[in-house]
Write a protein that holds these residues in place. Structure first.
Motif, short mmCIF file in Angstrom:
data_model
loop_
_atom_site.label_atom_id
_atom_site.label_comp_id
_atom_site.label_asym_id
_atom_site.label_seq_id
_atom_site.Cartn_x
_atom_site.Cartn_y
_atom_site.Cartn_z
N LEU A 213 0.87 -1.19 0.00
CA LEU A 213 0.00 0.00 0.00
C LEU A 213 0.90 1.23 0.00
O LEU A 213 1.02 1.93 1.01
N ALA A 216 -0.16 4.58 1.57
CA ALA A 216 -0.74 4.60 2.92
C ALA A 216 0.00 5.59 3.82
O ALA A 216 1.23 5.63 3.83
N ASP A 224 -6.01 2.74 3.59
CA ASP A 224 -5.76 2.48 2.17
C ASP A 224 -6.21 1.06 1.88
O ASP A 224 -5.97 0.15 2.68
N CYS A 256 -7.43 0.60 -6.10
CA CYS A 256 -6.74 1.08 -4.90
C CYS A 256 -7.30 2.46 -4.53
O CYS A 256 -7.20 3.39 -5.33
N LYS A 258 -8.68 5.19 -0.92
CA LYS A 258 -8.65 5.46 0.51
C LYS A 258 -10.09 5.55 1.01
O LYS A 258 -10.96 6.03 0.28
#
Ligand SMILES: [Mg+2]
Length: 298
Positions: A213, A216, A224, A256, A258
């Motif tokens: 990640l 992150a 994340d 991917c 958040k």
């Protein structure tokens, strides 16, 4: 009189965690602190001891598992305004939190350095989350990596070494049957249902040694999540190589993002690991906590 709680995992560092705990307690007592050295299972620590107002710091001597267990006991039982800062003395198989905080106590002077850090009290506040209700600090995985973690735990007879992962990894990879997963981020479906793996976390470090990640951040108030297609052994191998090269997030089908809340489900149970420990099976709900955790750093 200010108090310091020291928690030493009795098997960490082949017993040397206990020795360090004792010399640290002696040193801090000499400096005017009241010290209590604990080495019972973290889930048996008396919440009254943990939540005492006078506790200035909780020192955790051990690996990520020990840290999570002690911190988990604290967040489950102490009122939020009474969470003392944690100080990590990394001494386990996995020490991602210690690495992340940049902690490098010199083994010969650790007691001295830790005592100085408690006096100085330089604090870093990091996000924490819950995975199906239990504290989650670093990263979680759903799919083949979690299955390997489950297999290592099933076979363990004592402390785990890095090499403990080799045979279980080969066995799990050889027999894995690529179940479908569905991933929701803040209520929006971002992946699936399709065969895949998912990683959720707060820090970019990962047990594999390369970041799963990479974006992150531990203080952005968000988790994340990366969900990656993985439907065959060939695709799994490619995914591993792409991840090692830091390119997995850009592969076709990868998602991917958040989010504050990540939910992962599947038609049949898929293994879940949290902070490198087995954490049951899907469905799993990972949710950011309101309050950050404080850490005393070097
Ligand atoms: Mg974050």
């Amino acid at each position: 009189m200010p108090k310091v709680l020291l928690f030493a995992n009795p098997i960490a560092g082949r017993g040397s965690a206990m020795g360090l705990g004792r010399s640290l307690a002696d040193r801090l007592t000499g400096e005017g602190y009241r010290c209590e050295l604990l080495h019972d299972r973290p889930d048996t620590i008396d919440p009254m001891t943990l939540c005492e107002r006078e506790v200035r710091c909780i020192v955790v001597i051990g690996g990520d598992g020990t840290l999570r267990a002690v911190a988990g006991r604290m967040v489950d039982h102490c009122p939020r305004e009474d969470w003392p800062p944690l100080l990590v003395v990394p001494m386990g198989t996995a020490n991602l939190m210690g690495q992340h905080l940049g902690i490098r106590w010199d083994p010969r002077h650790a007691a001295e350095q830790v005592a100085a850090a408690i006096r100085r009290r330089r604090i870093v506040s990091l996000d924490a989350a819950r995975a199906n209700g239990r504290l989650f600090l670093l990263m979680a995985g759903v799919g083949v990596d979690a299955q390997i973690v489950h297999e290592v735990d099933r076979r363990r007879r004592g402390p785990i070494r890095k090499s403990s992962y080799l045979w279980p990894a080969a066995r799990v990879v050889g027999g894995y049957d690529f179940p479908s997963i569905t991933v929701h981020a803040d209520g929006r479906r971002i992946f699936g249902p399709r065969p895949g793996v998912a990683f959720v976390g707060n820090i970019s470090e990962y047990g594999t040694g390369f970041p799963m990640l990479p974006r992150a951040r531990p203080d952005d108030g968000l988790l994340d999540v990366c969900a990656l297609p993985c439907g065959s052994r060939l695709q799994m191998m490619k995914l591993f190589l792409h991840a090692a090269a830091g390119e997995h997030a850009q592969q076709e089908g990868s998602a991917c993002v958040k989010a504050r809340l990540v939910q992962i489900e599947s038609d049949r149970p898929v293994a879940v690991q949290v902070d490198g420990e087995p954490a049951g099976f899907t469905p799993v709900r990972l949710e950011m906590m309101e309050r950050k955790l404080d850490f005393v750093v070097e």
